[in-house]
Motif scaffolding. Sequence first.
Motif, PDB file in Angstrom:
ATOM      1  N   ASN A 129      20.056  -1.705  31.379  1.00  0.00           N
ATOM      2  CA  ASN A 129      20.465  -1.556  29.981  1.00  0.00           C
ATOM      3  C   ASN A 129      19.352  -0.911  29.166  1.00  0.00           C
ATOM      4  N   LEU A 130      19.773  -0.222  28.125  1.00  0.00           N
ATOM      5  CA  LEU A 130      18.842   0.380  27.168  1.00  0.00           C
ATOM      6  C   LEU A 130      18.992  -0.341  25.837  1.00  0.00           C
ATOM      7  N   ILE A 131      17.871  -0.850  25.310  1.00  0.00           N
ATOM      8  CA  ILE A 131      17.898  -1.542  24.021  1.00  0.00           C
ATOM      9  C   ILE A 131      16.847  -0.920  23.105  1.00  0.00           C
ATOM     10  N   ASN A 132      17.078  -1.050  21.805  1.00  0.00           N
ATOM     11  CA  ASN A 132      16.136  -0.593  20.787  1.00  0.00           C
ATOM     12  C   ASN A 132      15.641  -1.783  19.979  1.00  0.00           C
ATOM     13  N   ILE A 133      14.352  -1.766  19.666  1.00  0.00           N
ATOM     14  CA  ILE A 133      13.743  -2.768  18.801  1.00  0.00           C
ATOM     15  C   ILE A 133      13.122  -2.031  17.613  1.00  0.00           C
ATOM     16  N   THR A 134      13.557  -2.374  16.427  1.00  0.00           N
ATOM     17  CA  THR A 134      13.119  -1.695  15.208  1.00  0.00           C
ATOM     18  C   THR A 134      12.262  -2.636  14.381  1.00  0.00           C
ATOM     19  N   ASN A 135      11.110  -2.149  13.981  1.00  0.00           N
ATOM     20  CA  ASN A 135      10.178  -2.917  13.155  1.00  0.00           C
ATOM     21  C   ASN A 135      10.116  -2.286  11.768  1.00  0.00           C
ATOM     22  N   GLU A 136      10.590  -3.017  10.747  1.00  0.00           N
ATOM     23  CA  GLU A 136      10.582  -2.521   9.373  1.00  0.00           C
ATOM     24  C   GLU A 136       9.347  -2.952   8.597  1.00  0.00           C
ATOM     25  N   ASN A 137       8.452  -3.684   9.223  1.00  0.00           N
ATOM     26  CA  ASN A 137       7.267  -4.177   8.534  1.00  0.00           C
ATOM     27  C   ASN A 137       6.174  -3.108   8.493  1.00  0.00           C
ATOM     28  N   PHE A 138       5.203  -3.350   7.622  1.00  0.00           N
ATOM     29  CA  PHE A 138       4.052  -2.455   7.516  1.00  0.00           C
ATOM     30  C   PHE A 138       2.899  -2.916   8.399  1.00  0.00           C
ATOM     31  N   VAL A 139       3.162  -3.848   9.289  1.00  0.00           N
ATOM     32  CA  VAL A 139       2.159  -4.341  10.239  1.00  0.00           C
ATOM     33  C   VAL A 139       2.772  -4.311  11.638  1.00  0.00           C
ATOM     34  N   PRO A 140       1.957  -4.185  12.693  1.00  0.00           N
ATOM     35  CA  PRO A 140       2.506  -4.209  14.057  1.00  0.00           C
ATOM     36  C   PRO A 140       3.100  -5.563  14.398  1.00  0.00           C
ATOM     37  N   VAL A 141       4.079  -5.542  15.313  1.00  0.00           N
ATOM     38  CA  VAL A 141       4.758  -6.755  15.764  1.00  0.00           C
ATOM     39  C   VAL A 141       4.466  -6.935  17.248  1.00  0.00           C
ATOM     40  N   GLN A 142       3.977  -8.101  17.611  1.00  0.00           N
ATOM     41  CA  GLN A 142       3.698  -8.422  19.003  1.00  0.00           C
ATOM     42  C   GLN A 142       4.911  -9.133  19.616  1.00  0.00           C
ATOM     43  N   ILE A 143       5.336  -8.678  20.803  1.00  0.00           N
ATOM     44  CA  ILE A 143       6.450  -9.310  21.511  1.00  0.00           C
ATOM     45  C   ILE A 143       5.869 -10.301  22.505  1.00  0.00           C
ATOM     46  N   ALA A 144       6.070 -11.579  22.238  1.00  0.00           N
ATOM     47  CA  ALA A 144       5.516 -12.612  23.112  1.00  0.00           C
ATOM     48  C   ALA A 144       6.362 -12.795  24.368  1.00  0.00           C
ATOM     49  N   GLU A 145       7.678 -12.796  24.203  1.00  0.00           N
ATOM     50  CA  GLU A 145       8.549 -13.041  25.360  1.00  0.00           C
ATOM     51  C   GLU A 145       9.937 -12.504  25.059  1.00  0.00           C
ATOM     52  N   PHE A 146      10.561 -11.964  26.094  1.00  0.00           N
ATOM     53  CA  PHE A 146      11.926 -11.439  25.971  1.00  0.00           C
ATOM     54  C   PHE A 146      12.727 -11.962  27.157  1.00  0.00           C
ATOM     55  N   SER A 147      13.850 -12.608  26.883  1.00  0.00           N
ATOM     56  CA  SER A 147      14.676 -13.187  27.954  1.00  0.00           C
ATOM     57  C   SER A 147      16.138 -12.833  27.732  1.00  0.00           C
ATOM     58  N   ILE A 148      16.853 -12.667  28.846  1.00  0.00           N
ATOM     59  CA  ILE A 148      18.282 -12.347  28.835  1.00  0.00           C
ATOM     60  C   ILE A 148      19.001 -13.298  29.784  1.00  0.00           C
ATOM     61  N   GLN A 149      20.077 -13.839  29.303  1.00  0.00           N
ATOM     62  CA  GLN A 149      20.946 -14.674  30.143  1.00  0.00           C
ATOM     63  C   GLN A 149      22.306 -14.001  30.247  1.00  0.00           C
ATOM     64  N   SER A 150      22.758 -13.780  31.488  1.00  0.00           N
ATOM     65  CA  SER A 150      24.006 -13.059  31.736  1.00  0.00           C
ATOM     66  C   SER A 150      25.102 -14.048  32.128  1.00  0.00           C
TER      67      SER A 150
END
Length: 243
Positions: A129-150
């Motif tokens: 799958n292809l997903i997009n993550i959009t950050n609208e903040n004026f500071v960087p965003v750290q991704i700690a964890e990403f999980s998917i349940q099917s």
Amino acid sequence: MDTPGHSSKMTEVPDLTRATEKVKTLKHFPPYGSINGHSTGDTCPTCRGTGRIPRGHEDQLVAVIPCNDVRLKPRRTKLYVCVSMALCLLVCCLILFFLFPRSVTLTPVSVLSVMVYFTPDTVDMEVTNLINITNENFVPVQIAEFSIQSLVTDIVVGKTKISNMTAIQSRSQKSYTIKIDLPITDKGLNSYCKSGSIKIHTLFLELQMTMNISYLSHMEQLSLNTFEYIDCGTNSTIPHPVR
């Protein structure tokens, strides 16, 4: 023996001397509350009108500033106060504008491919799958964890957890390719996917996505549920958008 007239003259001489000394003193030390030597106010409470500080009382001095001293009436006071308040308000507004938390959105884009592998007891699929993550903040965003349940027909068929995703810079969007392993062990679904008499082997796959992010010294969790259809019979699934 002194006469009365002679005594009055002797008394007037010390009085004249004291008056002369007082005039000289007032010329060098103006009276309390005056800057030009002419005042009808009280005498200075510290020096008692003498213009001199008594010894031993240096630590008990009282600073006296006349009311008509120009230092008490600075020019453009209201202008300076208004400008200072405006600058403080502007700085506060800028801080709130740049540091106010904004949204971070998770958007599924499309199904890129589905690889199907038949085994005697299972049907193993690898969905990309292809997903997009959009950050609208004026500071960087750290991704700690990403999980998917099917899930297929409310049955959990696979779980995927990713913890090495890179940070998303400020005011930007980033795309990620996620691979999901789906081993289907249900006998009914196995028969459905392997059946040769059925021409269409479509499964509606539910994806429950959860992403933990951190920015501006706080943690936040994003959740998203999406549905997509895949072909579990052959490797005939072509890339298509998620609706």
